[in-house]
Motif scaffolding. Sequence first.
Motif, PDB file in Angstrom:
ATOM      1  N   LYS A  47       0.843  -1.200   0.000  1.00 18.66           N
ATOM      2  CA  LYS A  47       0.000   0.000   0.000  1.00 18.66           C
ATOM      3  C   LYS A  47       0.873   1.242   0.000  1.00 18.66           C
ATOM      4  CE  LYS A  47      -2.159  -1.412   3.630  1.00 18.66           C
ATOM      5  NZ  LYS A  47      -3.025  -1.480   4.806  1.00 18.66           N
ATOM      6  N   SER A  48       2.017   1.178   0.708  1.00 15.27           N
ATOM      7  CA  SER A  48       2.916   2.329   0.786  1.00 15.27           C
ATOM      8  C   SER A  48       3.538   2.684  -0.556  1.00 15.27           C
ATOM      9  CB  SER A  48       4.028   2.067   1.805  1.00 15.27           C
ATOM     10  OG  SER A  48       4.822   0.961   1.393  1.00 15.27           O
ATOM     11  N   ALA A  49       3.524   1.722  -1.502  1.00 15.66           N
ATOM     12  CA  ALA A  49       4.059   1.962  -2.848  1.00 15.66           C
ATOM     13  C   ALA A  49       2.935   2.221  -3.849  1.00 15.66           C
ATOM     14  CB  ALA A  49       4.899   0.773  -3.298  1.00 15.66           C
ATOM     15  N   GLY A  50       1.734   2.433  -3.344  1.00 19.56           N
ATOM     16  CA  GLY A  50       0.598   2.737  -4.203  1.00 19.56           C
ATOM     17  C   GLY A  50      -0.192   1.524  -4.659  1.00 19.56           C
ATOM     18  N   GLY A  51       0.101   0.366  -4.072  1.00 17.07           N
ATOM     19  CA  GLY A  51      -0.623  -0.848  -4.441  1.00 17.07           C
ATOM     20  C   GLY A  51      -2.068  -0.784  -4.006  1.00 17.07           C
ATOM     21  N   PRO A  52      -2.945  -1.476  -4.751  1.00 16.37           N
ATOM     22  CA  PRO A  52      -4.356  -1.487  -4.375  1.00 16.37           C
ATOM     23  C   PRO A  52      -4.555  -2.210  -3.044  1.00 16.37           C
ATOM     24  CG  PRO A  52      -3.949  -2.987  -6.211  1.00 16.37           C
ATOM     25  CD  PRO A  52      -2.671  -2.269  -5.942  1.00 16.37           C
ATOM     26  N   ALA A  71       8.295  -6.846   4.711  1.00 17.00           N
ATOM     27  CA  ALA A  71       7.930  -5.478   5.106  1.00 17.00           C
ATOM     28  C   ALA A  71       7.234  -4.758   3.954  1.00 17.00           C
ATOM     29  CB  ALA A  71       9.149  -4.737   5.617  1.00 17.00           C
ATOM     30  N   ASP A  72       7.742  -3.582   3.572  1.00 16.15           N
ATOM     31  CA  ASP A  72       7.071  -2.820   2.513  1.00 16.15           C
ATOM     32  C   ASP A  72       7.821  -2.868   1.187  1.00 16.15           C
ATOM     33  OD1 ASP A  72       9.193  -1.230   3.223  1.00 16.15           O
ATOM     34  OD2 ASP A  72       8.038   0.615   3.402  1.00 16.15           O
ATOM     35  N   HIS A  73       8.571  -3.960   0.977  1.00 15.14           N
ATOM     36  CA  HIS A  73       9.243  -4.141  -0.315  1.00 15.14           C
ATOM     37  C   HIS A  73       8.238  -4.657  -1.342  1.00 15.14           C
ATOM     38  CE1 HIS A  73      13.220  -3.562   1.379  1.00 15.14           C
ATOM     39  NE2 HIS A  73      12.943  -4.463   2.307  1.00 15.14           N
ATOM     40  N   CYS A  74       8.407  -4.249  -2.583  1.00 11.74           N
ATOM     41  CA  CYS A  74       7.627  -4.835  -3.675  1.00 11.74           C
ATOM     42  C   CYS A  74       8.128  -6.252  -3.898  1.00 11.74           C
ATOM     43  CB  CYS A  74       7.787  -4.015  -4.954  1.00 11.74           C
ATOM     44  SG  CYS A  74       6.973  -2.417  -4.870  1.00 11.74           S
ATOM     45  N   LEU A  75       7.307  -7.090  -4.496  1.00  6.80           N
ATOM     46  CA  LEU A  75       7.639  -8.493  -4.674  1.00  6.80           C
ATOM     47  C   LEU A  75       8.962  -8.699  -5.409  1.00  6.80           C
ATOM     48  CD1 LEU A  75       6.930 -11.462  -4.338  1.00  6.80           C
ATOM     49  CD2 LEU A  75       5.604 -11.302  -6.438  1.00  6.80           C
ATOM     50  N   LEU A  76       9.157  -8.032  -6.538  1.00  5.33           N
ATOM     51  CA  LEU A  76      10.397  -8.219  -7.302  1.00  5.33           C
ATOM     52  C   LEU A  76      11.621  -7.741  -6.519  1.00  5.33           C
ATOM     53  CD1 LEU A  76       9.216  -7.291 -10.904  1.00  5.33           C
ATOM     54  CD2 LEU A  76       9.562  -9.552  -9.910  1.00  5.33           C
TER      55      LEU A  76
END
Length: 91
Positions: A47-52, A71-76
């Motif tokens: 969510k912190s990276a703009g994810g739905p 944590a708040d890392h994106c999957l890739l």
Amino acid sequence: MKFNPTKKIRQRVFKKNSGRCVYCSKQLQNTNPRKSDYMTIDHVIPKSAGGPKNRIDNLVPACNDCNSKKADHCLLEWIDILSTRRLHAAV
């Protein structure tokens, strides 16, 4: 704000990966939050990276350990971090 999915969303996410953590494949359970193997729900794009927030295609089952470490890392980004750790551990 804490993410609080409905029971229906939890059930759909749980079934997505046959009740296993998508990161470590640990078998999870979806009934007792006090158990160590209780399923948490991870946002593939945080969510912190703009994810739905509540879209089922952005939610995956995860064990508490993996979800906390990601944590708040994106999957890739998280996969890259894990690969780097494994590479360094092998040296």
